[in-house]
Design a protein around this motif. Structure first.
Motif, mmCIF file in Angstrom:
data_model
loop_
_atom_site.group_PDB
_atom_site.id
_atom_site.type_symbol
_atom_site.label_atom_id
_atom_site.label_comp_id
_atom_site.label_asym_id
_atom_site.label_seq_id
_atom_site.Cartn_x
_atom_site.Cartn_y
_atom_site.Cartn_z
ATOM 1 N N LEU A 100 44.166 42.010 35.137
ATOM 2 C CA LEU A 100 42.802 42.270 34.682
ATOM 3 C C LEU A 100 42.081 40.940 34.627
ATOM 4 O O LEU A 100 42.589 39.987 34.040
ATOM 5 N N LYS A 101 40.900 40.876 35.235
ATOM 6 C CA LYS A 101 40.156 39.620 35.313
ATOM 7 C C LYS A 101 38.707 39.812 34.882
ATOM 8 O O LYS A 101 38.035 40.720 35.345
ATOM 9 N N VAL A 102 38.267 38.940 33.993
ATOM 10 C CA VAL A 102 36.853 38.805 33.643
ATOM 11 C C VAL A 102 36.608 37.319 33.484
ATOM 12 O O VAL A 102 37.193 36.675 32.613
ATOM 13 N N GLY A 103 35.770 36.759 34.343
ATOM 14 C CA GLY A 103 35.508 35.322 34.291
ATOM 15 C C GLY A 103 36.789 34.542 34.505
ATOM 16 O O GLY A 103 37.523 34.778 35.455
ATOM 17 N N THR A 104 37.090 33.633 33.574
ATOM 18 C CA THR A 104 38.307 32.830 33.711
ATOM 19 C C THR A 104 39.490 33.427 32.966
ATOM 20 O O THR A 104 40.576 32.878 33.001
ATOM 21 N N GLU A 105 39.275 34.516 32.279
ATOM 22 C CA GLU A 105 40.369 35.147 31.545
ATOM 23 C C GLU A 105 41.102 36.127 32.446
ATOM 24 O O GLU A 105 40.488 37.008 33.047
ATOM 25 N N ILE A 106 42.403 35.978 32.525
ATOM 26 C CA ILE A 106 43.251 36.841 33.347
ATOM 27 C C ILE A 106 44.418 37.305 32.493
ATOM 28 O O ILE A 106 45.105 36.496 31.865
ATOM 29 N N TYR A 107 44.631 38.598 32.456
ATOM 30 C CA TYR A 107 45.754 39.180 31.727
ATOM 31 C C TYR A 107 46.589 40.008 32.694
ATOM 32 O O TYR A 107 46.080 40.535 33.683
ATOM 33 N N ASP A 108 47.869 40.121 32.371
ATOM 34 C CA ASP A 108 48.734 40.997 33.153
ATOM 35 C C ASP A 108 49.359 42.029 32.228
ATOM 36 O O ASP A 108 49.603 41.763 31.062
ATOM 37 N N THR A 109 49.570 43.226 32.763
ATOM 38 C CA THR A 109 50.180 44.295 31.986
ATOM 39 C C THR A 109 51.694 44.159 32.060
ATOM 40 O O THR A 109 52.227 43.339 32.809
ATOM 41 N N GLU A 110 52.354 44.994 31.310
ATOM 42 C CA GLU A 110 53.803 45.031 31.402
ATOM 43 C C GLU A 110 54.193 45.620 32.759
ATOM 44 O O GLU A 110 53.401 46.303 33.406
#
Length: 174
Positions: A100-110
């Motif tokens: 998941l990406k918004v701007g410079t923040e990136i997260y990954d799910t399990e």
């Protein structure tokens, strides 16, 4: 971190640790590219801010920033009728995760393992919060999959010649 993950990926003999290492490498690579793009954007914005001043010498007002939360991601799966309803066809199993990406923040799910033709959807129950989001933001959701077992039996046996772990973005052609 990326170099260590590359070494771990090269040393992995088992599928699950290899998938976790490939996921970490993909996520860190995406973060580095995003940070580099953000640095370039900020430098460009800084140069433009110096040039864009009103006639009375004041700068422009900037819009407020927001906090955006994403939760309960559900991805419906589409199978061929022969695979899903008639319980025929291949017995492939997949591992799936999202970025998941918004701007410079990136997260990954399990990482969800052993998704097969009996599943109707994949659900990620985590909550992701993006801070300081601009009004004109872009949200990008990338879904990655890996075919765990390419055999025709339900009880799979380990492969003698393990293949290189390569994650595929959904919608991407080989």
């Amino acid at each position: 971190m990326r170099e260590g993950t590359r070494k771990l990926l090269a040393a992995c003999k088992r599928e699950v640790p290899s998938l976790e290492a490939a996921k970490s490498l993909l996520t860190s690579h995406a973060r580095v590219l995003t940070y580099m793009a953000e640095l370039q954007r900020r430098k460009t914005e800084e140069c433009l801010d110096k040039l864009s001043v009103d006639e009375d010498g004041r700068g422009h007002l900037k819009p407020c920033l927001a906090k955006v939360s994403i939760s309960d991601i559900r991805i419906p799966l589409m199978w061929k009728n022969a695979d899903h309803i008639m319980n025929k066809g291949d017995h492939n199993r997949y591992a799936v995760f999202c970025l998941l990406k918004v701007g410079t923040e990136i997260y990954d799910t399990e990482l969800h393992m052993n998704i097969d033709r009996t599943a109707c959807d994949v659900t990620f129950e985590e909550v992701f919060t993006f801070d300081k989001v601009k009004p004109d933001f872009n949200f990008i959701l990338e879904v990655y999959s890996y075919n765990l077992h390419k055999d025709l039996t339900i009880a799979s046996t380990p492969q003698k010649n393990p293949q290189k772990t390569q994650l595929h973005r959904i919608g991407q052609k080989d």
